[in-house]
Design a protein around this motif. Structure first.
Motif, PDB file in Angstrom:
ATOM      1  N   PRO A 115      -6.123 -80.675  44.235  1.00 22.73           N
ATOM      2  CA  PRO A 115      -7.209 -81.235  43.414  1.00 22.73           C
ATOM      3  C   PRO A 115      -8.140 -82.145  44.208  1.00 22.73           C
ATOM      4  O   PRO A 115      -9.288 -82.358  43.820  1.00 22.73           O
ATOM      5  N   GLY A 116      -7.681 -82.664  45.314  1.00 22.20           N
ATOM      6  CA  GLY A 116      -8.536 -83.537  46.121  1.00 22.20           C
ATOM      7  C   GLY A 116      -9.583 -82.748  46.877  1.00 22.20           C
ATOM      8  O   GLY A 116     -10.669 -83.240  47.148  1.00 22.20           O
ATOM      9  N   LEU A 117      -9.261 -81.508  47.222  1.00 25.23           N
ATOM     10  CA  LEU A 117     -10.182 -80.722  48.036  1.00 25.23           C
ATOM     11  C   LEU A 117     -11.065 -79.803  47.207  1.00 25.23           C
ATOM     12  O   LEU A 117     -12.192 -79.488  47.599  1.00 25.23           O
ATOM     13  N   CYS A 118     -10.543 -79.354  46.051  1.00 25.27           N
ATOM     14  CA  CYS A 118     -11.293 -78.387  45.245  1.00 25.27           C
ATOM     15  C   CYS A 118     -12.620 -78.979  44.784  1.00 25.27           C
ATOM     16  O   CYS A 118     -12.683 -80.107  44.320  1.00 25.27           O
ATOM     17  N   GLN A 119     -13.703 -78.198  44.965  1.00 25.26           N
ATOM     18  CA  GLN A 119     -15.037 -78.651  44.552  1.00 25.26           C
ATOM     19  C   GLN A 119     -15.481 -77.973  43.262  1.00 25.26           C
ATOM     20  O   GLN A 119     -16.605 -78.182  42.818  1.00 25.26           O
ATOM     21  N   GLY A 120     -14.605 -77.148  42.674  1.00 23.63           N
ATOM     22  CA  GLY A 120     -14.946 -76.522  41.399  1.00 23.63           C
ATOM     23  C   GLY A 120     -16.011 -75.454  41.503  1.00 23.63           C
ATOM     24  O   GLY A 120     -16.769 -75.240  40.564  1.00 23.63           O
ATOM     25  N   VAL A 154      14.324 -70.338  45.273  1.00 23.89           N
ATOM     26  CA  VAL A 154      12.920 -69.938  45.113  1.00 23.89           C
ATOM     27  C   VAL A 154      12.839 -68.764  44.158  1.00 23.89           C
ATOM     28  O   VAL A 154      13.448 -67.724  44.372  1.00 23.89           O
ATOM     29  N   VAL A 155      12.100 -68.966  43.042  1.00 26.04           N
ATOM     30  CA  VAL A 155      11.992 -67.893  42.067  1.00 26.04           C
ATOM     31  C   VAL A 155      10.642 -67.204  42.137  1.00 26.04           C
ATOM     32  O   VAL A 155      10.479 -66.088  41.682  1.00 26.04           O
ATOM     33  N   LYS A 156       9.660 -67.900  42.701  1.00 28.21           N
ATOM     34  CA  LYS A 156       8.330 -67.297  42.710  1.00 28.21           C
ATOM     35  C   LYS A 156       7.463 -67.978  43.756  1.00 28.21           C
ATOM     36  O   LYS A 156       7.623 -69.170  44.024  1.00 28.21           O
ATOM     37  N   ARG A 157       6.546 -67.212  44.319  1.00 28.78           N
ATOM     38  CA  ARG A 157       5.507 -67.812  45.164  1.00 28.78           C
ATOM     39  C   ARG A 157       4.208 -67.750  44.369  1.00 28.78           C
ATOM     40  O   ARG A 157       3.833 -66.697  43.859  1.00 28.78           O
ATOM     41  N   ALA A 158       3.544 -68.877  44.232  1.00 35.95           N
ATOM     42  CA  ALA A 158       2.297 -68.890  43.460  1.00 35.95           C
ATOM     43  C   ALA A 158       1.283 -69.770  44.184  1.00 35.95           C
ATOM     44  O   ALA A 158       1.653 -70.647  44.969  1.00 35.95           O
ATOM     45  N   ALA A 159       0.016 -69.490  43.898  1.00 35.96           N
ATOM     46  CA  ALA A 159      -1.041 -70.297  44.522  1.00 35.96           C
ATOM     47  C   ALA A 159      -1.058 -71.688  43.905  1.00 35.96           C
ATOM     48  O   ALA A 159      -0.725 -71.877  42.734  1.00 35.96           O
ATOM     49  N   LYS A 160      -1.482 -72.646  44.748  1.00 37.69           N
ATOM     50  CA  LYS A 160      -1.608 -74.006  44.239  1.00 37.69           C
ATOM     51  C   LYS A 160      -2.911 -74.587  44.803  1.00 37.69           C
ATOM     52  O   LYS A 160      -3.208 -74.411  45.987  1.00 37.69           O
ATOM     53  N   CYS A 198     -11.339 -69.368  49.478  1.00 36.81           N
ATOM     54  CA  CYS A 198     -11.762 -70.734  49.144  1.00 36.81           C
ATOM     55  C   CYS A 198     -12.589 -71.328  50.272  1.00 36.81           C
ATOM     56  O   CYS A 198     -12.132 -71.428  51.405  1.00 36.81           O
ATOM     57  N   PRO A 199     -13.861 -71.727  49.981  1.00 36.32           N
ATOM     58  CA  PRO A 199     -14.686 -72.292  51.051  1.00 36.32           C
ATOM     59  C   PRO A 199     -14.249 -73.697  51.469  1.00 36.32           C
ATOM     60  O   PRO A 199     -14.730 -74.211  52.463  1.00 36.32           O
ATOM     61  N   TYR A 200     -13.362 -74.299  50.710  1.00 32.00           N
ATOM     62  CA  TYR A 200     -12.970 -75.688  51.014  1.00 32.00           C
ATOM     63  C   TYR A 200     -11.520 -75.802  51.494  1.00 32.00           C
ATOM     64  O   TYR A 200     -10.969 -76.889  51.549  1.00 32.00           O
ATOM     65  N   GLN A 201     -10.908 -74.685  51.774  1.00 30.47           N
ATOM     66  CA  GLN A 201      -9.506 -74.654  52.213  1.00 30.47           C
ATOM     67  C   GLN A 201      -8.611 -75.459  51.268  1.00 30.47           C
ATOM     68  O   GLN A 201      -7.750 -76.221  51.694  1.00 30.47           O
ATOM     69  N   ALA A 202      -8.855 -75.300  49.966  1.00 32.52           N
ATOM     70  CA  ALA A 202      -8.126 -76.118  48.994  1.00 32.52           C
ATOM     71  C   ALA A 202      -6.891 -75.397  48.423  1.00 32.52           C
ATOM     72  O   ALA A 202      -6.133 -75.997  47.679  1.00 32.52           O
ATOM     73  N   ILE A 203      -6.722 -74.102  48.761  1.00 28.95           N
ATOM     74  CA  ILE A 203      -5.623 -73.359  48.138  1.00 28.95           C
ATOM     75  C   ILE A 203      -4.522 -73.086  49.150  1.00 28.95           C
ATOM     76  O   ILE A 203      -4.787 -72.713  50.295  1.00 28.95           O
ATOM     77  N   GLU A 204      -3.303 -73.331  48.717  1.00 27.17           N
ATOM     78  CA  GLU A 204      -2.170 -72.934  49.550  1.00 27.17           C
ATOM     79  C   GLU A 204      -1.123 -72.293  48.653  1.00 27.17           C
ATOM     80  O   GLU A 204      -1.194 -72.384  47.427  1.00 27.17           O
ATOM     81  N   MET A 205      -0.156 -71.648  49.256  1.00 27.43           N
ATOM     82  CA  MET A 205       0.876 -70.992  48.457  1.00 27.43           C
ATOM     83  C   MET A 205       2.046 -71.956  48.283  1.00 27.43           C
ATOM     84  O   MET A 205       2.428 -72.675  49.206  1.00 27.43           O
ATOM     85  N   GLU A 206       2.590 -71.937  47.059  1.00 21.67           N
ATOM     86  CA  GLU A 206       3.681 -72.862  46.750  1.00 21.67           C
ATOM     87  C   GLU A 206       4.903 -72.049  46.315  1.00 21.67           C
ATOM     88  O   GLU A 206       4.765 -71.020  45.651  1.00 21.67           O
ATOM     89  N   ILE A 237     -12.177 -78.807  38.221  1.00 18.70           N
ATOM     90  CA  ILE A 237     -11.590 -78.116  39.368  1.00 18.70           C
ATOM     91  C   ILE A 237     -10.831 -76.900  38.857  1.00 18.70           C
ATOM     92  O   ILE A 237     -10.551 -76.774  37.662  1.00 18.70           O
ATOM     93  N   ALA A 238     -10.511 -76.029  39.797  1.00 17.90           N
ATOM     94  CA  ALA A 238      -9.769 -74.827  39.417  1.00 17.90           C
ATOM     95  C   ALA A 238      -8.276 -75.157  39.351  1.00 17.90           C
ATOM     96  O   ALA A 238      -7.785 -75.992  40.113  1.00 17.90           O
ATOM     97  N   VAL A 239      -7.577 -74.535  38.404  1.00 17.04           N
ATOM     98  CA  VAL A 239      -6.122 -74.713  38.335  1.00 17.04           C
ATOM     99  C   VAL A 239      -5.449 -73.343  38.167  1.00 17.04           C
ATOM    100  O   VAL A 239      -5.976 -72.461  37.499  1.00 17.04           O
ATOM    101  N   VAL A 240      -4.299 -73.218  38.807  1.00 18.16           N
ATOM    102  CA  VAL A 240      -3.515 -72.000  38.637  1.00 18.16           C
ATOM    103  C   VAL A 240      -2.533 -72.285  37.506  1.00 18.16           C
ATOM    104  O   VAL A 240      -1.870 -73.333  37.517  1.00 18.16           O
ATOM    105  N   ASN A 241      -2.469 -71.394  36.524  1.00 13.00           N
ATOM    106  CA  ASN A 241      -1.660 -71.730  35.356  1.00 13.00           C
ATOM    107  C   ASN A 241      -0.163 -71.806  35.672  1.00 13.00           C
ATOM    108  O   ASN A 241       0.328 -71.165  36.594  1.00 13.00           O
ATOM    109  N   ARG A 242       0.491 -72.651  34.990  1.00  7.67           N
ATOM    110  CA  ARG A 242       1.946 -72.792  35.093  1.00  7.67           C
ATOM    111  C   ARG A 242       2.471 -72.663  33.663  1.00  7.67           C
ATOM    112  O   ARG A 242       2.022 -73.414  32.782  1.00  7.67           O
TER     113      ARG A 242
END
Lengths: 663, 312
Positions: A628-633, A619-625, A602-610, A578-583
């Protein structure tokens, strides 16, 4: 420094016939980082797997490359072996030197060199591999069964009896499918309705089954264990809760001359109708395309006569959303249409009919109450010609395959006719008699020997009418290609079984693959016959290929047991590809700039902002998240991310570049 | 003026002169110029392909190569047998590179595949605009369109109309004001070249075709093949003998029918060359015939609606 093991498989002769496997192993042993390189005849066998396990332990390997077949075939096998030896399974990769090399090239030095390249790049990839851990996802223990024929009924009952919830969707007003139209069934001649209708009732009454008839699948999202399904429940124009199924509306409806679908056009029905008396549910439907009220704005006779006031002209289609864990496709088949047989006059001469129509004529519940009468004038046919392979095995009709059921039902038809019209003559034109099955050959012999059905091996070239008779012109290829003409009263075409209407569309909705004839494709023709290539979607019955009832029922039970096995776990294990946003460590937290371009991509609506907060909750930053349950890779977000903050686990940029650099 | 390459073939200079004459007469009115393929040769017909496969491709292959020199795309081939050979040759030359090399060597020419043979029906379909507006005397007859065996077959090669129940000729005849009858022997064998060696057999086969057309109420049979015409027309005495009755239904080339509808004179169309005089029998009232349910054939029967079994 890496400690990588390379295992080159011969795959019997599949690989070794064109690739010098020992040469590949030897070449790999010289690659920096490779500490162990061997070849073996069958790497997937028990001794082969043991070789890998032993090497991991003895040589303390931290990466494994198996060069063999497609990872589609054996990646799970080898990763499991690695895991058993204590190596993280995602440190094992496969180089496909069979499908991508040995099968498609001649034996030559270049072929071996290509194999070496393919293995070498996987070695370079493995050096960059990270241990990954599989993802657990919850399972919704409700199955969706699409189609209410015998396949769907069997699958639904088996799943429901295993204790799981089932939602059954059938597009016509009643369940029962083609089997409910049949008169008797081969090879025992037991009544089709008698064995089917109790099951239909069981489906309707089962506490675990929710039945939606006159409904269709609207859309499907999600993945195995977690599908989200939308069902369109078409407006019946009848309140099902109030309707008692008394049938007064159908008898009083003034529009009565509509060819009945259930009787294959041989009988008539009214505009408000129940397809057949044993229908489940026994609730009528208004056919809006025929109803006088919907066409002309007045009539409303059904509303007036209904004792429970259940008629609802203003009822609208309803969309029902359900969470589903697994789907069984059981949408059945159809028969080749009239327009394909101009040479047989089908559609032009009323006494040229197809097999399902003959079933209705022979059926006790049919338009003639089971008496064999020809449709044109209602007389008893003295001579009937049955034509097997009408369309099947005929490239000119675009159907090279065998429809499988016709040989048997044609023998049955001829037999039923002879049982009812003793003095009648029955001829069967056939190409080959394919009667493989328990008691099948005996059944055909019985038709020929005991019931005196004349079997003629040859094709019919043309049927035309002369003086009220149908002249059937054909050839007898066993008697020196003799041309023969039979003056028949009725002709029955064993029309080819074809994929059901809308099969292609449905397959695309469900992301299920299908063959050139629009039958749904199984994951493996031998070893995974009831699964599709889409995890969590299974096949039952004639939507996969033409099948008879026993085969359909066993396949449906097979699909049901697959569903039950899936539902026996509380969580599913998913590949961590699956895709991951680095931390990363503060002060950056992540290289993601929070542009949020990936969210709509994202075709699977798997990404939201965190929102990333510090210890004080600021809050120090807004980043994509990425969920893992929805991501199809699929990797769409990886390609899109402008700052390369997203990577696909198992196929990271670093890994892919390492592969490319090795070439 | 539209220019189209034209390959008459041997029949159109001999037994089927009126086919050639009528075609030339109608194209003149249609405003189309036919350009004969220069130095054309025999298409090989049945003889070549029953003797030598390469020769059977080389002969029509050479015609195609000669036609290529004209720089035109469509090559109209009125004879169904020539059309079949030319289509087959083109198909094989396009598919089989080795054969193409052999044939090119035999002919000493280059095959580029730029010319596409079209039969007379395709020709009339494609240029229907050029004659429909010139119809002055609609061909108001009940006609049986007889396609014969070669016009639509083999379907893989001709890729034209439905092989077992073609409709294209019927559609053209409708444009001329005719009523095509529904009949059964549109593509039945007439006996073909057996006319030479076994005229009696041809009489028997052709009598079934004529008989069915008459039975279905046709006043004329329309053909698009010289051999069909000669068998149904010139062999009428054998046909009558086989049938045990006298048929006087005329057999017309479709080009003749088009010509008549455009008001061209009978002589100019070559109608005087027919063996069976072109006089049309009385119109038959099909409904009045004692054939039960004949009327049902034209209506959509319930059986025709079986495909709608599943509402979706």
């Amino acid at each position: 420094m890496s400690r990588i093991g390379v295992f080159v498989c011969h795959c019997g002769e599949n690989i070794s016939a064109t690739v010098d496997c020992a040469g590949v192993a030897e070449a790999m042993s010289r690659v920096p980082g490779v500490v162990h390189s061997v070849d073996y005849k069958y790497m997937c066998s028990d001794p082969g797997q043991t070789m890998i396990k032993d090497a991991i332990k003895e040589k303390k390997l931290d990466g494994v490359v198996v060069s063999a077949c497609s990872p589609h075939m054996h990646e799970p096998t080898f990763r499991r072996a690695c895991a058993e030896a204590g190596l993280n399974p995602y440190l094992c990769e496969m180089a496909n030197i069979r499908e991508h090399c040995s099968w498609v090239h001649e034996k030559s030095e270049a072929t071996t060199l290509k194999a070496i390249d393919l293995v070498h790049k996987m070695v370079e990839k493995v050096k960059k591999n990270q241990p990954l851990y599989s993802i657990k996802v919850p399972v919704t223990k409700t199955a969706l069964v699409l189609g209410g024929g015998i396949a769907g009924i069997q699958a639904a009952l088996d799943i429901a009896n295993a204790g799981h919830k089932v939602v059954m969707v059938e597009r016509s007003p009643s369940i029962g499918g083609h089997m409910s139209q049949l008169s008797e069934t081969f090879p025992t001649l037991d009544c089709s309705q008698c064995i089917l209708t109790p099951r239909m009732v069981e489906v309707a009454q089962h506490p675990n089954i929710t039945l939606y008839t006159y409904s269709e699948l609207e859309s499907m999202d999600g993945f195995i264990g977690n599908f989200k399904v939308r069902i369109r429940k078409k407006a019946r124009c009848v309140d099902e809760k109030l309707c008692t199924g008394c049938g007064l509306c159908t008898t009083k409806c003034p529009t009565k001359k509509i060819p009945s679908e259930f009787n294959e056009g041989l009988g008539m029905r009214s505009a408000i109708y129940v397809p057949f008396p044993q229908a489940v549910p026994n609730k009528p439907v208004i056919d809006k395309t025929q109803c006088t009220f919907f066409l002309k704005g007045k009539c409303k006779v059904c509303e007036k006569v209904c004792p429970t006031k259940a008629i609802r002209y203003d009822q609208e289609d309803e969309i029902i959303e359900v969470d589903i864990g697994a789907i069984v496709l059981a949408t059945g088949f159809n028969v080749l249409g009239a327009e394909h047989f101009p040479e047989y006059g089908y559609g032009r001469y009323r006494d040229v009919i197809q097999g399902l129509q003959f079933e209705r004529i022979a059926s006790a519940s049919g338009p003639t109450s089971g008496a064999i009468r020809r449709p044109s004038d209602g007389t008893e046919p003295e001579t009937i010609v049955f034509i097997a392979c009408a369309g099947s095995r005929d490239e000119a009709k675009g159907i090279p395959y065998c429809s499988k059921i016709c040989c048997m039902y044609t023998a049955k038809h001829a037999m039923l006719y002879k049982h009812k019209v003793h003095h009648g003559k029955a001829y069967v034109f056939y190409m080959d008699i394919r009667a493989g099955g328990k008691m099948y050959e005996e059944f055909v012999r019985r038709a020929i020997e005991e019931d005196d059905v004349k079997y003629i091996r040859g094709r019919v070239s043309r049927i035309y009418e002369e003086d009220g008779k149908l002249i059937v012109k054909g050839a007898d290829t066993l008697l020196g290609h003799q041309a023969i003409e039979i003056r028949a009263d009725m002709v029955v075409l064993a029309s080819a079984a074809v994929a059901n209407d809308g099969a292609e569309e449905l397959a695309q909705k469900l992301h299920v693959s299908y063959d050139p004839y629009h039958f749904f494709a199984e994951a493996h023709p031998k070893l995974r016959p009831v699964e599709t290539n889409t995890a969590g979607i299974f096949l039952a019955g004639a939507c996969q290929a033409p099948r008879d009832i026993p085969e359909t029922v066993s396949q449906a039970s097979g699909a049901a047991s697959k569903v039950a096995a899936l539902f026996s776990q509380s969580e599913l294990t998913r590949e961590p590809v699956i895709a991951v946003v680095n931390r990363i460590a503060p002060p950056l937290y992540s290289t993601c700039t929070g542009c949020a371009l990936c969210v709509p991509a994202c075709p699977y609506q798997a990404i939201e902002m965190e929102e990333i907060k510090n210890r004080d909750g600021v809050v120090v930053k807004r980043a994509a998240k990425i969920n893992p349950g929805l991501c199809q890779g699929c990797g769409t977000c990886v390609a899109l991310c402008r700052v390369k903050a997203i990577d696909l686990q198992g196929f990271s940029n670093e890994q892919v570049f390492a592969e490319l650099m090795a070439l | 003026m539209i220019k189209i390459a034209y390959y008459p073939g041997c029949s159109l200079l001999g037994t089927a002169r009126e086919y050639d004459e009528s075609l030339r007469a109608i194209v003149k009115k249609m405003g189309i110029e036919l350009v004969d393929v220069p130095d054309w040769n025999c298409c090989g017909a049945s003889s070549a392909h029953s003797l030598d496969h390469d020769l059977s491709v080389a002969l029509p292959g050479r015609i195609l190569m000669q036609a290529e020199s004209l720089g035109l795309e469509d090559l109209v081939v009125p004879c169904a047998a020539c059309y079949s050979r030319l289509m087959m040759a083109r198909h094989e030359l396009m598919e089989d590179a080795a054969l193409k090399a052999r044939v090119c060597e035999m002919t000493g020419m280059e095959f580029r595949g730029t010319v596409r043979p079209i039969n007379i029906i395709e020709f009339l379909q494609k240029y229907s605009d050029t004659f429909t507006d010139k119809i002055t005397a609609p061909f108001d007859k009940d006609v049986a369109c007889y396609y014969g065996c070669l016009l639509v077959r083999p379907p893989k090669v001709t890729n034209f109309d439905r092989p077992e129940d073609p409709r294209s000729m019927d559609e053209i005849m409708s444009l001329l004001g005719s009523k095509p009858v529904e009949w059964d022997f549109k593509v039945e064998c007439c006996g073909a070249a057996h006319s030479i060696t076994r005229a009696g057999l041809v009489g028997k086969l052709s009598s079934k075709i004529i008989g069915n057309a008459v039975h279905r109420g046709a006043q004329a049979i329309i053909v698009a093949c010289p051999l069909c015409h000669s068998n149904l027309d010139m062999r009428r005495n054998f046909i009558n003998k086989a049938a045990g009755r006298k048929y006087d239904i005329p057999v017309l080339y479709i080009t003749e029918a088009v010509g008549l509808a455009m008001g061209i004179g009978e002589k100019e169309l070559g109608l005087h060359r027919h063996t069976v005089k072109v006089r049309y029998p009385e119109k038959v009232k099909v409904e009045a015939e004692p054939r039960p349910k004949a009327a049902a054939a034209t209506k959509p029967t319930p059986a025709a609606q079986t495909e709608q079994t599943e509402e979706a």
